[in-house]
Design a protein around this motif. Structure first.
Motif, PDB file in Angstrom:
ATOM      1  N   VAL A  98       0.835  -1.200   0.000  1.00  0.00           N
ATOM      2  CA  VAL A  98       0.000   0.000   0.000  1.00  0.00           C
ATOM      3  C   VAL A  98       0.874   1.256   0.000  1.00  0.00           C
ATOM      4  O   VAL A  98       1.828   1.363   0.772  1.00  0.00           O
ATOM      5  N   LEU A 101      -4.082   5.471   0.803  1.00  0.00           N
ATOM      6  CA  LEU A 101      -5.434   5.033   1.184  1.00  0.00           C
ATOM      7  C   LEU A 101      -6.274   6.254   1.509  1.00  0.00           C
ATOM      8  O   LEU A 101      -5.888   7.084   2.333  1.00  0.00           O
ATOM      9  N   VAL A 110      -7.607   2.547  -2.639  1.00  0.00           N
ATOM     10  CA  VAL A 110      -6.271   2.177  -2.182  1.00  0.00           C
ATOM     11  C   VAL A 110      -5.401   1.920  -3.405  1.00  0.00           C
ATOM     12  O   VAL A 110      -5.873   1.367  -4.397  1.00  0.00           O
TER      13      VAL A 110
END
Length: 184
Positions: A98, A101, A110
């Motif tokens: 990631v 987000l 995301v």
């Protein structure tokens, strides 16, 4: 308020937050005189399969979080997400780290850079996924639907959630982002 009453109030707040699906941690940064509860700024978690009448096995799993301390910086989000698509013994998977987000209400976007995959077109590329948390009828979208697997994607961008989650396969959970604005 005496010490016992404060302890009970903090415990009740933690239980209420946890019961509502949030993640809570009692605050301890004020010398033991805890007056508040800290929750992460945003999150997207869960696993589900997409609905495909032709029998494709398409699964998405998320464990993405934005810490309270990073509330105003969605590109400080951490975690991973995974997706796979198999049919008739063929297909592939990818795992992305990631890098952004953002959530608003029950919708999350995301993005992440693919760190592990058996599909060459995804290796090292940023991909984006959107989720609409509708309980048992969640929806999902993904950036490679129209952009292709090799296009450069900016952080925190994806397609709208156009796919349906297969009934009974799981449930995504979006923790809404609560941006703190300065008071006047």
């Amino acid at each position: 308020m005496n010490r016992r009453t404060k302890t009970i109030a903090v415990a009740a707040a933690v239980l209420l937050t946890l019961g509502a699906g949030g993640v809570a941690v009692a605050s301890g940064g004020d010398g033991g005189h805890g007056t508040g509860v800290v929750r992460e700024a945003a999150a997207l978690t869960g696993t589900a399969k997409l609905y495909r009448p032709a029998g494709d096995d398409i699964t998405f799993s998320f464990d993405a979080h934005l810490a309270a301390k990073d509330n105003k910086d969605p590109e400080s989000a951490t975690g991973t997400f995974r997706f796979s698509h198999y049919k008739g013994g063929r297909g592939g998977y990818a795992v992305a780290k990631v890098d952004c987000l953002v959530t608003g209400g029950k919708v999350a976007v995301v993005t992440g850079v693919v760190t592990e995959t058996d599909v060459d077109g995804f290796r090292g590329k940023r991909v984006g996924v959107s989720v609409h948390d509708l309980g048992r009828h969640d929806r999902l979208g993904y950036s490679w639907m129209t952009r292709g697997q090799t296009s450069e994607l900016p952080p925190c961008q994806s397609m709208p959630p156009f796919e349906k989650v297969k009934a009974g396969t799981g449930d995504f959970d979006v923790l809404p982002w609560q941006i703190e604005y300065p008071t006047e």
